[in-house]
Design an enzyme around this catalytic site. Structure first.
Site, mmCIF file in Angstrom:
data_model
loop_
_atom_site.group_PDB
_atom_site.id
_atom_site.type_symbol
_atom_site.label_atom_id
_atom_site.label_comp_id
_atom_site.label_asym_id
_atom_site.label_seq_id
_atom_site.Cartn_x
_atom_site.Cartn_y
_atom_site.Cartn_z
ATOM 1 N N ALA A 10 -15.045 -11.177 0.748
ATOM 2 C CA ALA A 10 -15.091 -12.317 1.666
ATOM 3 C C ALA A 10 -14.116 -12.078 2.803
ATOM 4 O O ALA A 10 -13.063 -11.456 2.612
ATOM 5 C CB ALA A 10 -14.711 -13.589 0.925
ATOM 6 N N GLY B 272 -16.352 -10.175 -3.045
ATOM 7 C CA GLY B 272 -17.732 -10.554 -2.723
ATOM 8 C C GLY B 272 -18.605 -9.348 -2.403
ATOM 9 O O GLY B 272 -19.838 -9.423 -2.517
ATOM 10 N N GLU C 127 -19.706 -8.377 -5.725
ATOM 11 C CA GLU C 127 -20.703 -9.367 -6.173
ATOM 12 C C GLU C 127 -22.037 -9.155 -5.452
ATOM 13 O O GLU C 127 -23.107 -9.357 -6.036
ATOM 14 C CB GLU C 127 -20.174 -10.791 -5.949
ATOM 15 C CG GLU C 127 -19.067 -11.147 -6.941
ATOM 16 C CD GLU C 127 -18.420 -12.490 -6.652
ATOM 17 O OE1 GLU C 127 -18.008 -12.709 -5.504
ATOM 18 O OE2 GLU C 127 -18.341 -13.319 -7.572
ATOM 19 N N GLU D 26 -9.521 -11.020 -5.924
ATOM 20 C CA GLU D 26 -9.349 -12.459 -5.689
ATOM 21 C C GLU D 26 -8.097 -13.028 -6.352
ATOM 22 O O GLU D 26 -7.461 -13.937 -5.832
ATOM 23 C CB GLU D 26 -10.587 -13.230 -6.202
ATOM 24 C CG GLU D 26 -11.823 -13.111 -5.328
ATOM 25 C CD GLU D 26 -12.672 -11.886 -5.625
ATOM 26 O OE1 GLU D 26 -12.206 -10.957 -6.340
ATOM 27 O OE2 GLU D 26 -13.819 -11.853 -5.130
HETATM 28 N N1 COA Z 1 -11.429 -9.873 5.273
HETATM 29 C C1 COA Z 1 -11.118 -9.710 6.559
HETATM 30 N N2 COA Z 1 -10.651 -8.560 7.082
HETATM 31 C C2 COA Z 1 -10.496 -7.533 6.234
HETATM 32 C C3 COA Z 1 -10.790 -7.631 4.860
HETATM 33 C C4 COA Z 1 -11.285 -8.866 4.391
HETATM 34 N N3 COA Z 1 -11.621 -9.039 3.114
HETATM 35 N N4 COA Z 1 -10.510 -6.455 4.274
HETATM 36 C C5 COA Z 1 -10.065 -5.633 5.242
HETATM 37 N N5 COA Z 1 -10.046 -6.292 6.428
HETATM 38 C C6 COA Z 1 -9.621 -5.755 7.726
HETATM 39 C C7 COA Z 1 -8.117 -5.594 7.790
HETATM 40 O O1 COA Z 1 -7.499 -6.816 8.136
HETATM 41 C C8 COA Z 1 -7.970 -4.558 8.870
HETATM 42 O O2 COA Z 1 -8.132 -5.172 10.125
HETATM 43 P P1 COA Z 1 -7.167 -4.745 11.379
HETATM 44 O O3 COA Z 1 -7.509 -3.288 11.611
HETATM 45 O O4 COA Z 1 -7.625 -5.660 12.459
HETATM 46 O O5 COA Z 1 -5.779 -4.954 10.915
HETATM 47 C C9 COA Z 1 -9.207 -3.668 8.653
HETATM 48 O O6 COA Z 1 -10.127 -4.450 7.892
HETATM 49 C C10 COA Z 1 -8.910 -2.412 7.873
HETATM 50 O O7 COA Z 1 -8.238 -2.791 6.679
HETATM 51 P P2 COA Z 1 -6.849 -2.147 6.217
HETATM 52 O O8 COA Z 1 -6.203 -3.094 5.259
HETATM 53 O O9 COA Z 1 -6.067 -1.705 7.399
HETATM 54 O O10 COA Z 1 -7.387 -0.848 5.460
HETATM 55 P P3 COA Z 1 -6.723 -0.105 4.221
HETATM 56 O O11 COA Z 1 -7.527 1.111 4.020
HETATM 57 O O12 COA Z 1 -5.249 0.026 4.416
HETATM 58 O O13 COA Z 1 -6.925 -1.102 2.977
HETATM 59 C C11 COA Z 1 -8.188 -2.563 1.516
HETATM 60 C C12 COA Z 1 -8.224 -1.407 2.547
HETATM 61 C C13 COA Z 1 -9.651 -2.899 1.218
HETATM 62 C C14 COA Z 1 -7.488 -2.118 0.263
HETATM 63 C C15 COA Z 1 -7.464 -3.755 2.136
HETATM 64 O O14 COA Z 1 -7.985 -3.996 3.425
HETATM 65 C C16 COA Z 1 -7.626 -5.030 1.339
HETATM 66 O O15 COA Z 1 -6.999 -5.177 0.307
HETATM 67 N N6 COA Z 1 -8.478 -5.962 1.833
HETATM 68 C C17 COA Z 1 -8.674 -7.247 1.217
HETATM 69 C C18 COA Z 1 -9.652 -7.136 0.099
HETATM 70 C C19 COA Z 1 -9.811 -8.470 -0.575
HETATM 71 O O16 COA Z 1 -8.873 -9.086 -1.022
HETATM 72 N N7 COA Z 1 -11.087 -8.869 -0.651
HETATM 73 C C20 COA Z 1 -11.481 -10.031 -1.397
HETATM 74 C C21 COA Z 1 -11.225 -11.256 -0.694
HETATM 75 S S1 COA Z 1 -11.578 -12.579 -1.794
#
Ligand code: COA
Length: 265
Positions: free
Chosen positions: A76, A116, A119, A139
């Protein structure tokens, strides 16, 4: 012929009857905002329209994938959580639309498949992953749980301990482990991935489409119902399929020792 929505790209390969929907927010790792959820639904509906004027079934399989190098979908969109945790503006969620879609949907996973995003992959009929992909339910790190049945669906595939481990720790697991646990259907080396997915999808698209649609419903029913109800359902589907031209074609092809040509009739 191909269609573009704000956040998905939709392609259709006429030859094989294969549609491809690419979630296209690579800068946000294809995170699901309301627009993307709505566009996945609109993309599937636009592909299904291929059947309207077709003689038989035109659309045989759909591939769902993520744009960019890093992610299938990172879950999400954390920026816009409060107004879209359940879905976009559509009455039915994209999870329901994928699950109820008559044609098989194959999740092609290359990179992060989280929350998500996982999912969404679980709503698909098959999950094909590259070996570097990772899977998880982060989450819990936000003080919530997977809101679209993630724990339930992983429990069905891998048992309660794996479902709890993913959702309680928030840690990512490798594609290899996801494959061993039955969460992922097949895992492929990066340099063989595109070809392997293509082969899988081409095989599926060449099968008798009405039988494929019946099998999708049957397998989904097995998840929701008791054995007796499921057996009765399969028996009625079987009787219907016996009457199809595809069945006659399959039997004739076998007798004549040639490949069948299924039309979905
Ligand atoms: N929603 C919105 N933006 C997201 C996102 C999400 N779920 N996951 C990643 N992004 C964005 C980041 O904010 C970043 O944006 P920016 O370049 O403008 O700063 C971009 O995507 C790249 O992500 P980044 O975190 O820099 O990459 P990474 O390789 O260091 O890490 C993850 C990747 C997936 C481990 C990390 O982004 C993360 O933990 N994301 C959240 C995942 C999450 O909690 N999802 C479930 C939500 S309920």
């Amino acid at each position: 012929m191909d269609h573009s929505f704000d956040t998905v790209l939709v392609e259709y390969d006429d030859e094989r009857g294969v549609g491809t929907i690419t979630m296209n927010r690579p800068d946000a790792l294809n995170a699901l905002n309301g627009q993307l959820r709505d566009d996945i639904i609109a993309g599937l509906e636009s592909l299904e329209e291929r059947n309207e004027d077709a003689d038989g079934v035109a659309l045989r399989a759909v591939v769902l994938e993520g744009a960019g190098e890093k992610a299938f979908c990172a879950g999400a969109d954390i920026g816009g959580f409060s107004d879209e945790s359940a879905g976009g503006t559509s009455a039915r969620s994209h999870y329901d639309v994928i699950r109820d879609f008559p044609t098989p949907v194959i999740a092609k996973i290359d990179g992060y498949c989280l929350g998500g995003g996982l999912e969404t992959a679980l709503a698909c009929d098959f999950r094909l992953a590259s070996e570097g992909s990772t899977f998880g339910f982060p989450e819990v790190n936000l003080g919530i749980l997977p809101g679209a049945g993630g724990v339930q669906y992983v429990e069905k595939l891998a048992g309660p301990a794996v479902a709890k481990e993913l959702a309680m720790t928030g840690k990512h697991i490798s594609a290899e482990r996801a494959g061993e646990e039955g969460i992922v259907t097949h895992v492929h080396a990066a340099d063989e991935f595109d070809e392997a997915v293509d082969e899988f999808v081409t095989d599926l698209a060449g099968q008798a489409p009405l039988a494929i649609q019946g099998i999708k419903k049957s397998a989904d029913m097995a998840v929701h119902s008791g054995l007796e109800e499921g057996l009765a359902y399969d028996s009625s589907l079987f009787q219907e399929l016996l009457k199809t031209e595809d069945h006659a074609e399959g039997a004739a092809a076998f007798a004549e020792d040639r490949d069948p040509e299924f039309e979905g009739k």
